[in-house]
Design a protein around this motif. Structure first.
Motif, PDB file in Angstrom:
ATOM      1  N   UNK A  84       7.723  -7.771  -9.139  1.00  0.00           N
ATOM      2  CA  UNK A  84       6.564  -8.559  -9.545  1.00  0.00           C
ATOM      3  C   UNK A  84       6.096  -8.166 -10.942  1.00  0.00           C
ATOM      4  N   UNK A  85       5.407  -9.094 -11.598  1.00  0.00           N
ATOM      5  CA  UNK A  85       4.824  -8.801 -12.910  1.00  0.00           C
ATOM      6  C   UNK A  85       3.510  -8.035 -12.785  1.00  0.00           C
ATOM      7  N   UNK A  86       2.992  -7.924 -11.563  1.00  0.00           N
ATOM      8  CA  UNK A  86       1.733  -7.214 -11.336  1.00  0.00           C
ATOM      9  C   UNK A  86       2.019  -5.725 -11.207  1.00  0.00           C
ATOM     10  N   UNK A  87       1.458  -4.884 -12.076  1.00  0.00           N
ATOM     11  CA  UNK A  87       1.753  -3.446 -12.010  1.00  0.00           C
ATOM     12  C   UNK A  87       1.226  -2.783 -10.744  1.00  0.00           C
ATOM     13  N   UNK A  88       0.140  -3.309 -10.165  1.00  0.00           N
ATOM     14  CA  UNK A  88      -0.399  -2.725  -8.934  1.00  0.00           C
ATOM     15  C   UNK A  88       0.569  -2.947  -7.779  1.00  0.00           C
ATOM     16  N   UNK A  89       1.098  -4.167  -7.659  1.00  0.00           N
ATOM     17  CA  UNK A  89       2.060  -4.457  -6.603  1.00  0.00           C
ATOM     18  C   UNK A  89       3.337  -3.634  -6.791  1.00  0.00           C
ATOM     19  N   UNK A  90       3.775  -3.482  -8.015  1.00  0.00           N
ATOM     20  CA  UNK A  90       4.962  -2.656  -8.272  1.00  0.00           C
ATOM     21  C   UNK A  90       4.708  -1.207  -7.897  1.00  0.00           C
ATOM     22  N   UNK A  91       3.509  -0.718  -8.191  1.00  0.00           N
ATOM     23  CA  UNK A  91       3.194   0.670  -7.845  1.00  0.00           C
ATOM     24  C   UNK A  91       3.111   0.894  -6.348  1.00  0.00           C
ATOM     25  N   UNK A  92       2.493  -0.038  -5.621  1.00  0.00           N
ATOM     26  CA  UNK A  92       2.379   0.101  -4.167  1.00  0.00           C
ATOM     27  C   UNK A  92       3.757   0.076  -3.516  1.00  0.00           C
ATOM     28  N   UNK A  93       4.618  -0.842  -3.947  1.00  0.00           N
ATOM     29  CA  UNK A  93       5.956  -0.920  -3.365  1.00  0.00           C
ATOM     30  C   UNK A  93       6.780   0.306  -3.704  1.00  0.00           C
ATOM     31  N   UNK A  94       6.607   0.869  -4.893  1.00  0.00           N
ATOM     32  CA  UNK A  94       7.325   2.090  -5.256  1.00  0.00           C
ATOM     33  C   UNK A  94       6.888   3.266  -4.392  1.00  0.00           C
ATOM     34  N   UNK A  95       5.586   3.398  -4.171  1.00  0.00           N
ATOM     35  CA  UNK A  95       5.085   4.490  -3.335  1.00  0.00           C
ATOM     36  C   UNK A  95       5.610   4.352  -1.907  1.00  0.00           C
ATOM     37  N   UNK A  96       5.680   3.130  -1.409  1.00  0.00           N
ATOM     38  CA  UNK A  96       6.192   2.909  -0.056  1.00  0.00           C
ATOM     39  C   UNK A  96       7.643   3.376   0.059  1.00  0.00           C
TER      40      UNK A  96
END
Length: 319
Positions: free
Chosen positions: A93-105
């Motif tokens: 995603x282009x949204x950095x928050x969504x990218x960060x949440x998925x990375x942490x998962x």
């Protein structure tokens, strides 16, 4: 063509294949080892194949195969595949928050062994929380301040009862599998040429429709092979459900019968045979799925038939 050129042209070449004696030696060694292995199976009565066949047919073993192994595999992979595709889309995603949440998962669940995760679900979660309330965050405090009778709780989960069920094990396996499937799905999505998305956008398709209609169908040829491997691995990982603990599971039931009847080795043979049977069926299904989703790809890589060479004897003319 002059007489001189005809004289210099070579005649028929009688080519002989290059000998490979090492291949024949390796083949002989392999055949001897296979014969020794078959001999050990047929002459050693301690394997207990007859007892193993009887153990395979017992009702607790069949129930453990159907519920713990097959149902656990299907449930875990359904959660893993859908969750993995969703997390992969969030990673891109282009949204950095969504990218960060998925990375942490993915970082969290890929870093925890499944045995430890299932043990935590079976024992640790019930110790931390006796029940979990689903509703408005801080709903009880807000209702107390406002003097309301409702605490904004919509659903209450009894963790002690849930944590020791097969469903808890399926959820644990699925959450762990989603982290791995996310990387598989992400690799498949990235394998599709960027121009496909640009062409879809030029036709007026939004990002979600482009992902469903254009990208994911083409990414399946990359996603299917490792997904098949993950499914076969999930069949074997269902043996970890005993950490919940779940007793309706194939390995647990065969081990219990082996310990009770002192037929330890036949019990191992029985559970190995069932795992091989289920894994073989899944391998056949994986083969046909790969064949289906790889249609239209790779034809250019196939070897084309070469034109047959014509051997001309010395002195023969030609253009």
């Amino acid at each position: 063509m002059t007489t001189k050129d005809s004289a210099e042209r070579p005649g028929v070449i009688h080519a002989r294949p290059v000998p490979h004696p090492g291949r024949w030696v390796a083949l002989a060694v392999i055949l001897v080892l296979i014969a020794m292995l078959i001999n050990s199976f047929l002459t050693n009565e301690r394997w207990g194949f007859a007892d193993a066949f009887e153990i395979m047919q017992q009702s607790p073993v069949i129930e453990g195969l159907l519920k713990g192994t097959i149902l656990g595999t299907v449930g875990g992979m359904v959660i893993g595949i859908f969750g993995g595709v969703l997390i992969a889309i969030l990673r891109l995603s282009h949204n950095p928050i969504l990218r960060g949440v998925s990375f942490v998962y993915t970082w969290f669940f890929r870093g925890i062994p499944r045995l430890v995760l299932l043990a935590m679900i079976g024992s640790g979660i019930g110790f931390l929380y006796s029940q979990v309330d689903f509703g408005v965050p801080f709903g009880q405090q807000i209702a107390s301040w406002l003097g309301l009778s409702s605490d904004f709780t919509f659903f209450t989960l009894n963790v002690h009862q849930f944590s020791s069920t097969l469903l808890a094990g399926i959820v644990g396996l699925g959450l762990s599998e989603a982290a791995y499937m996310a990387e598989i799905a992400r690799a498949g999505i990235l394998s599709v040429d960027r121009g496909q998305e640009e062409a879809a956008a030029a036709l007026g398709m939004d990002r979600g429709k482009t992902m469903r209609r254009i990208v994911l169908p083409q990414a399946m040829r990359v996603i299917v092979p490792p997904t098949g491997n993950e499914t076969i691995a999930m069949v074997k990982d269902t043996s970890l459900l005993s950490a919940i603990p779940v007793i309706t599971e194939l390995f647990y039931q065969t081990s219990a019968i082996g310990n009770r009847t002192l037929l330890i080795m036949p019990a191992f043979v029985a559970v190995t045979a069932w795992y091989l049977i289920v894994g073989s069926v899944l391998m056949v299904g994986q083969h046909f799925l790969e064949k289906r989703f790889s249609r239209g790809f790779g034809e250019s890589r196939r070897a084309k038939p070469r034109p047959r060479a014509v051997n001309r004897p010395a002195g023969a003319g030609g253009a």
